[in-house]
Design a protein around this motif. Sequence first.
Motif, PDB file in Angstrom:
ATOM      1  N   MET A 141       0.843  -1.195   0.000  1.00 38.94           N
ATOM      2  CA  MET A 141       0.000   0.000   0.000  1.00 38.94           C
ATOM      3  C   MET A 141       0.880   1.248   0.000  1.00 38.94           C
ATOM      4  N   GLU A 142       0.483   2.236  -0.817  1.00 45.88           N
ATOM      5  CA  GLU A 142       1.280   3.452  -0.960  1.00 45.88           C
ATOM      6  C   GLU A 142       0.944   4.420   0.175  1.00 45.88           C
ATOM      7  N   THR A 143       1.652   4.270   1.315  1.00 45.01           N
ATOM      8  CA  THR A 143       1.405   5.169   2.441  1.00 45.01           C
ATOM      9  C   THR A 143       2.037   6.535   2.200  1.00 45.01           C
ATOM     10  N   LYS A 144       3.030   6.575   1.319  1.00 43.58           N
ATOM     11  CA  LYS A 144       3.646   7.813   0.880  1.00 43.58           C
ATOM     12  C   LYS A 144       3.246   8.068  -0.574  1.00 43.58           C
ATOM     13  N   PRO A 145       3.275   9.334  -1.016  1.00 43.81           N
ATOM     14  CA  PRO A 145       2.910   9.591  -2.408  1.00 43.81           C
ATOM     15  C   PRO A 145       3.955   9.024  -3.367  1.00 43.81           C
ATOM     16  N   THR A 146       3.477   8.380  -4.417  1.00 44.56           N
ATOM     17  CA  THR A 146       4.341   7.899  -5.490  1.00 44.56           C
ATOM     18  C   THR A 146       4.126   8.779  -6.706  1.00 44.56           C
ATOM     19  N   GLU A 147       5.186   9.403  -7.184  1.00 45.33           N
ATOM     20  CA  GLU A 147       5.058  10.276  -8.344  1.00 45.33           C
ATOM     21  C   GLU A 147       4.877   9.438  -9.613  1.00 45.33           C
ATOM     22  N   ILE A 148       3.819   9.749 -10.364  1.00 48.71           N
ATOM     23  CA  ILE A 148       3.520   9.030 -11.601  1.00 48.71           C
ATOM     24  C   ILE A 148       4.049   9.777 -12.810  1.00 48.71           C
ATOM     25  N   SER A 149       3.902  11.104 -12.806  1.00 50.30           N
ATOM     26  CA  SER A 149       4.340  11.894 -13.954  1.00 50.30           C
ATOM     27  C   SER A 149       4.678  13.303 -13.503  1.00 50.30           C
ATOM     28  N   SER A 150       5.464  13.995 -14.341  1.00 52.48           N
ATOM     29  CA  SER A 150       5.842  15.371 -14.057  1.00 52.48           C
ATOM     30  C   SER A 150       6.075  16.093 -15.370  1.00 52.48           C
ATOM     31  N   SER A 151       5.551  17.317 -15.496  1.00 53.44           N
ATOM     32  CA  SER A 151       5.769  18.112 -16.695  1.00 53.44           C
ATOM     33  C   SER A 151       5.846  19.578 -16.324  1.00 53.44           C
ATOM     34  N   LYS A 152       6.715  20.312 -17.000  1.00 48.79           N
ATOM     35  CA  LYS A 152       6.906  21.719 -16.706  1.00 48.79           C
ATOM     36  C   LYS A 152       5.856  22.554 -17.419  1.00 48.79           C
ATOM     37  N   MET A 153       5.319  23.573 -16.731  1.00 53.09           N
ATOM     38  CA  MET A 153       4.326  24.456 -17.331  1.00 53.09           C
ATOM     39  C   MET A 153       4.368  25.798 -16.629  1.00 53.09           C
ATOM     40  N   PHE A 154       4.456  26.882 -17.384  1.00 54.35           N
ATOM     41  CA  PHE A 154       4.487  28.235 -16.837  1.00 54.35           C
ATOM     42  C   PHE A 154       5.478  28.357 -15.678  1.00 54.35           C
ATOM     43  N   GLU A 155       6.670  27.814 -15.901  1.00 58.05           N
ATOM     44  CA  GLU A 155       7.789  27.873 -14.967  1.00 58.05           C
ATOM     45  C   GLU A 155       7.575  27.052 -13.693  1.00 58.05           C
ATOM     46  N   GLY A 156       6.429  26.388 -13.588  1.00 61.86           N
ATOM     47  CA  GLY A 156       6.188  25.476 -12.474  1.00 61.86           C
ATOM     48  C   GLY A 156       6.091  24.049 -12.981  1.00 61.86           C
ATOM     49  N   TYR A 157       5.515  23.162 -12.164  1.00 65.12           N
ATOM     50  CA  TYR A 157       5.430  21.759 -12.555  1.00 65.12           C
ATOM     51  C   TYR A 157       4.062  21.169 -12.227  1.00 65.12           C
ATOM     52  N   ASN A 158       3.483  20.476 -13.218  1.00 68.46           N
ATOM     53  CA  ASN A 158       2.354  19.579 -12.982  1.00 68.46           C
ATOM     54  C   ASN A 158       2.918  18.243 -12.535  1.00 68.46           C
ATOM     55  N   LYS A 159       2.462  17.752 -11.400  1.00 69.18           N
ATOM     56  CA  LYS A 159       2.911  16.437 -10.944  1.00 69.18           C
ATOM     57  C   LYS A 159       1.685  15.607 -10.567  1.00 69.18           C
ATOM     58  N   ARG A 160       1.704  14.344 -10.989  1.00 69.92           N
ATOM     59  CA  ARG A 160       0.622  13.422 -10.652  1.00 69.92           C
ATOM     60  C   ARG A 160       1.159  12.369  -9.696  1.00 69.92           C
ATOM     61  N   TYR A 161       0.350  12.069  -8.666  1.00 71.89           N
ATOM     62  CA  TYR A 161       0.754  11.122  -7.638  1.00 71.89           C
ATOM     63  C   TYR A 161      -0.338  10.072  -7.420  1.00 71.89           C
ATOM     64  N   LYS A 162       0.081   8.957  -6.815  1.00 72.23           N
ATOM     65  CA  LYS A 162      -0.885   7.983  -6.317  1.00 72.23           C
ATOM     66  C   LYS A 162      -0.541   7.660  -4.871  1.00 72.23           C
ATOM     67  N   HIS A 163      -1.534   7.237  -4.128  1.00 72.10           N
ATOM     68  CA  HIS A 163      -1.333   6.824  -2.747  1.00 72.10           C
ATOM     69  C   HIS A 163      -2.505   5.954  -2.337  1.00 72.10           C
ATOM     70  N   PHE A 164      -2.329   5.203  -1.250  1.00 75.09           N
ATOM     71  CA  PHE A 164      -3.440   4.419  -0.735  1.00 75.09           C
ATOM     72  C   PHE A 164      -4.247   5.270   0.222  1.00 75.09           C
ATOM     73  N   SER A 165      -5.568   5.283   0.023  1.00 73.05           N
ATOM     74  CA  SER A 165      -6.463   6.050   0.886  1.00 73.05           C
ATOM     75  C   SER A 165      -7.161   5.122   1.870  1.00 73.05           C
ATOM     76  N   PRO A 166      -6.867   5.229   3.167  1.00 75.29           N
ATOM     77  CA  PRO A 166      -7.613   4.449   4.161  1.00 75.29           C
ATOM     78  C   PRO A 166      -9.090   4.828   4.202  1.00 75.29           C
ATOM     79  N   THR A 167      -9.389   6.080   3.910  1.00 79.24           N
ATOM     80  CA  THR A 167     -10.790   6.532   3.920  1.00 79.24           C
ATOM     81  C   THR A 167     -11.616   5.810   2.877  1.00 79.24           C
ATOM     82  N   LEU A 168     -11.047   5.643   1.680  1.00 82.38           N
ATOM     83  CA  LEU A 168     -11.780   5.061   0.559  1.00 82.38           C
ATOM     84  C   LEU A 168     -11.465   3.578   0.357  1.00 82.38           C
ATOM     85  N   GLY A 169     -10.397   3.100   0.956  1.00 83.29           N
ATOM     86  CA  GLY A 169     -10.051   1.693   0.841  1.00 83.29           C
ATOM     87  C   GLY A 169      -9.480   1.290  -0.494  1.00 83.29           C
TER      88      GLY A 169
END
Length: 243
Positions: A1-29
């Motif tokens: 289970m991903e108790t810490k965020p796992t980075e899936i993707s990253s892309s630069k935009m307007f001098e910042g970064y879009n980053k996508r993560y996954k993690h395990f949610s105990p709330t949602l199971g």
Amino acid sequence: METKPTEISSSKMFEGYNKRYKHFSPTLGCSMTFHVYFPPSPSPSHKFPVLYWLSGLTCSDENFIIKSGAQRAASAEGVALIAPDTSPRGLNVEGEADSWDFGVGAGFYLNAMQEKWKNWRMYDYVVKELPKFLSENFPQLDTSKASISGHSMGGHGALTIYLKNVDKYKSVSAFAPIVNPMNCPWGQKAFTNYLGNEKAAWEEYDATHLISKFHNVSATILIDQSIDVLFFLPPIQECFQFY
């Protein structure tokens, strides 16, 4: 289970970064994905206020990030964008994908009361779990300075969450929201299946009903009913005016 965020993707935009993560949610199971747009930082110790974006029916955490162009305004204003998914996924509950307006992609940002849909607790995920998770794992985010926004079903979620947690958010902005779900087919279908037939439970997730309980909140609410708002930057930029 991903108790810490796992980075899936990253892309630069307007001098910042879009980053996508996954993690395990105990709330949602289940495992969940979310996007963060990090604006360019003026210093290593800088902390960004955040804007949560809640998407609509059939959407995921990707739609707003890909289509809106809101990163331009977020970069200019120094605000981080947080885009969670719209429902639990991968639980294989019978009937979860039978229709586009209920189940997968249609969590309605509530806490389900019916046993079959017990994992559909997007209200607790957005209000409680995700902010805590972000605060613990991303020191550059200041989740104590937050606003919330959304489109359609997400506009409904943003309004109801704000009205029940005015101490947690600086403002709410809703684009073409479902403001009275108790009296429309989408809301009636979702509420009956998630919450049962007791109308008192429905009222807790209906912005039109909730607003009657509060006073002096109009200055921090923006509603735009334009159907093309996801492709129109000026209304999106209004989301950042309250910081």
